[in-house]
Design a protein around this motif. Structure first.
Motif, mmCIF file in Angstrom:
data_model
loop_
_atom_site.group_PDB
_atom_site.id
_atom_site.type_symbol
_atom_site.label_atom_id
_atom_site.label_comp_id
_atom_site.label_asym_id
_atom_site.label_seq_id
_atom_site.Cartn_x
_atom_site.Cartn_y
_atom_site.Cartn_z
ATOM 1 N N VAL A 72 1.342 -2.011 -8.606
ATOM 2 C CA VAL A 72 0.329 -2.722 -7.812
ATOM 3 C C VAL A 72 -0.241 -1.779 -6.758
ATOM 4 C CG1 VAL A 72 -0.008 -4.560 -6.116
ATOM 5 C CG2 VAL A 72 1.217 -5.032 -8.227
ATOM 6 N N SER A 73 0.620 -1.047 -6.083
ATOM 7 C CA SER A 73 0.181 -0.114 -5.055
ATOM 8 C C SER A 73 -0.732 0.966 -5.645
ATOM 9 C CB SER A 73 1.392 0.523 -4.382
ATOM 10 O OG SER A 73 0.984 1.423 -3.396
ATOM 11 N N GLY A 74 -0.351 1.516 -6.787
ATOM 12 C CA GLY A 74 -1.177 2.524 -7.447
ATOM 13 C C GLY A 74 -2.511 1.965 -7.896
ATOM 14 N N PHE A 75 -2.497 0.760 -8.426
ATOM 15 C CA PHE A 75 -3.738 0.114 -8.856
ATOM 16 C C PHE A 75 -4.669 -0.090 -7.671
ATOM 17 C CE2 PHE A 75 -6.159 -3.843 -9.207
ATOM 18 C CZ PHE A 75 -6.965 -3.526 -10.287
ATOM 19 N N LEU A 76 -4.106 -0.584 -6.568
ATOM 20 C CA LEU A 76 -4.942 -0.843 -5.390
ATOM 21 C C LEU A 76 -5.509 0.437 -4.804
ATOM 22 C CD1 LEU A 76 -2.880 -3.644 -3.671
ATOM 23 C CD2 LEU A 76 -5.078 -3.874 -4.823
ATOM 24 N N SER A 77 -4.729 1.509 -4.797
ATOM 25 C CA SER A 77 -5.250 2.762 -4.253
ATOM 26 C C SER A 77 -6.377 3.306 -5.126
ATOM 27 C CB SER A 77 -4.151 3.796 -4.109
ATOM 28 O OG SER A 77 -3.654 4.182 -5.369
ATOM 29 N N PHE A 78 -6.349 2.989 -6.405
ATOM 30 C CA PHE A 78 -7.420 3.403 -7.307
ATOM 31 C C PHE A 78 -8.630 2.482 -7.203
ATOM 32 C CE2 PHE A 78 -9.423 2.756 -11.497
ATOM 33 C CZ PHE A 78 -9.927 4.009 -11.709
ATOM 34 N N LYS A 79 -8.374 1.177 -7.129
ATOM 35 C CA LYS A 79 -9.447 0.192 -7.227
ATOM 36 C C LYS A 79 -10.096 -0.166 -5.885
ATOM 37 C CE LYS A 79 -11.466 -2.567 -10.171
ATOM 38 N NZ LYS A 79 -12.435 -2.047 -11.066
ATOM 39 N N VAL A 80 -9.302 -0.189 -4.811
ATOM 40 C CA VAL A 80 -9.817 -0.614 -3.509
ATOM 41 C C VAL A 80 -10.141 0.621 -2.684
ATOM 42 C CG1 VAL A 80 -9.276 -1.893 -1.408
ATOM 43 C CG2 VAL A 80 -8.420 -2.707 -3.611
ATOM 44 N N PRO A 81 -11.426 0.785 -2.298
ATOM 45 C CA PRO A 81 -11.776 1.960 -1.506
ATOM 46 C C PRO A 81 -11.129 1.926 -0.124
ATOM 47 C CG PRO A 81 -13.651 0.465 -1.722
ATOM 48 C CD PRO A 81 -12.530 -0.088 -2.554
ATOM 49 N N SER A 82 -10.812 3.093 0.395
ATOM 50 C CA SER A 82 -10.180 3.189 1.721
ATOM 51 C C SER A 82 -11.176 2.976 2.826
ATOM 52 C CB SER A 82 -9.525 4.554 1.905
ATOM 53 O OG SER A 82 -8.574 4.767 0.908
ATOM 54 N N VAL A 96 -4.551 -6.996 3.657
ATOM 55 C CA VAL A 96 -5.109 -8.257 4.112
ATOM 56 C C VAL A 96 -4.235 -8.769 5.255
ATOM 57 C CG1 VAL A 96 -5.613 -10.651 3.477
ATOM 58 C CG2 VAL A 96 -6.087 -8.817 1.865
ATOM 59 N N GLU A 97 -4.852 -9.005 6.424
ATOM 60 C CA GLU A 97 -4.062 -9.373 7.601
ATOM 61 C C GLU A 97 -3.497 -10.784 7.534
ATOM 62 O OE1 GLU A 97 -5.860 -8.427 11.314
ATOM 63 O OE2 GLU A 97 -6.510 -6.468 10.600
ATOM 64 N N ASN A 98 -4.261 -11.729 7.054
ATOM 65 C CA ASN A 98 -3.802 -13.118 6.944
ATOM 66 C C ASN A 98 -3.867 -13.549 5.484
ATOM 67 O OD1 ASN A 98 -3.478 -13.490 9.772
ATOM 68 N ND2 ASN A 98 -5.697 -13.668 9.957
ATOM 69 N N PRO A 99 -2.831 -13.192 4.702
ATOM 70 C CA PRO A 99 -2.859 -13.542 3.276
ATOM 71 C C PRO A 99 -3.026 -15.043 3.070
ATOM 72 C CG PRO A 99 -0.974 -12.153 3.773
ATOM 73 C CD PRO A 99 -1.598 -12.528 5.083
ATOM 74 N N MET A 119 2.843 -13.266 -6.481
ATOM 75 C CA MET A 119 2.374 -11.925 -6.733
ATOM 76 C C MET A 119 1.052 -11.671 -6.011
ATOM 77 S SD MET A 119 2.091 -9.972 -10.269
ATOM 78 C CE MET A 119 2.513 -8.284 -10.193
ATOM 79 N N VAL A 120 0.193 -12.682 -5.969
ATOM 80 C CA VAL A 120 -1.088 -12.529 -5.277
ATOM 81 C C VAL A 120 -0.857 -12.198 -3.816
ATOM 82 C CG1 VAL A 120 -3.198 -13.707 -4.568
ATOM 83 C CG2 VAL A 120 -2.338 -14.000 -6.884
ATOM 84 N N GLU A 121 0.107 -12.874 -3.204
ATOM 85 C CA GLU A 121 0.410 -12.604 -1.808
ATOM 86 C C GLU A 121 0.876 -11.160 -1.620
ATOM 87 O OE1 GLU A 121 1.544 -15.340 -3.393
ATOM 88 O OE2 GLU A 121 0.564 -16.979 -2.342
ATOM 89 N N GLU A 122 1.653 -10.641 -2.571
ATOM 90 C CA GLU A 122 2.108 -9.251 -2.496
ATOM 91 C C GLU A 122 0.920 -8.287 -2.589
ATOM 92 O OE1 GLU A 122 5.156 -7.814 -1.967
ATOM 93 O OE2 GLU A 122 5.779 -9.854 -1.479
ATOM 94 N N ILE A 123 -0.005 -8.586 -3.490
ATOM 95 C CA ILE A 123 -1.191 -7.733 -3.636
ATOM 96 C C ILE A 123 -2.021 -7.778 -2.360
ATOM 97 C CG2 ILE A 123 -3.382 -7.455 -4.872
ATOM 98 C CD1 ILE A 123 -1.852 -8.402 -7.392
ATOM 99 N N GLN A 124 -2.179 -8.963 -1.779
ATOM 100 C CA GLN A 124 -2.919 -9.070 -0.523
ATOM 101 C C GLN A 124 -2.243 -8.239 0.566
ATOM 102 O OE1 GLN A 124 -3.037 -13.325 0.088
ATOM 103 N NE2 GLN A 124 -4.913 -13.546 -1.075
ATOM 104 N N LYS A 125 -0.920 -8.303 0.627
ATOM 105 C CA LYS A 125 -0.182 -7.546 1.634
ATOM 106 C C LYS A 125 -0.346 -6.046 1.400
ATOM 107 C CE LYS A 125 4.214 -8.206 1.610
ATOM 108 N NZ LYS A 125 5.624 -8.522 1.754
ATOM 109 N N GLU A 126 -0.209 -5.605 0.153
ATOM 110 C CA GLU A 126 -0.336 -4.180 -0.173
ATOM 111 C C GLU A 126 -1.736 -3.654 0.114
ATOM 112 O OE1 GLU A 126 1.807 -1.788 -1.313
ATOM 113 O OE2 GLU A 126 3.469 -3.181 -1.067
ATOM 114 N N SER A 127 -2.753 -4.508 -0.044
ATOM 115 C CA SER A 127 -4.126 -4.058 0.171
ATOM 116 C C SER A 127 -4.549 -4.176 1.627
ATOM 117 C CB SER A 127 -5.096 -4.830 -0.729
ATOM 118 O OG SER A 127 -5.072 -6.201 -0.407
#
Length: 65
Positions: free
Chosen positions: A55-65, A11-14, A1-9
């Protein structure tokens, strides 16, 4: 799951995550998945998002663009 979150956010080299397994604490909940049966029966409600969307919704809220 961590790898999926890294990919969604973006991260180029998870990185692989080193998981350490330990005995569960005595007071740790045994059930992690919410039972939505009552909400379905009483409120005619059910979840609309799957894990990937959450996960995608969480990241769009939590991680600034």
């Amino acid at each position: 799951m961590v790898e999926e979150i890294q990919k969604e956010s973006g991260v180029e080299n998870p990185k692989k995550v080193n998981i350490i397994h330990k005995d569960m604490p005595v007071d740790d909940p045994q059930r992690r998945r919410a039972d939505t049966t009552r909400a379905k029966e009483v409120l005619q409600w059910q979840p609309q998002w799957n894990v990937r969307q959450g996960v995608s919704g969480f990241l769009s809220f939590k991680v600034p663009s």
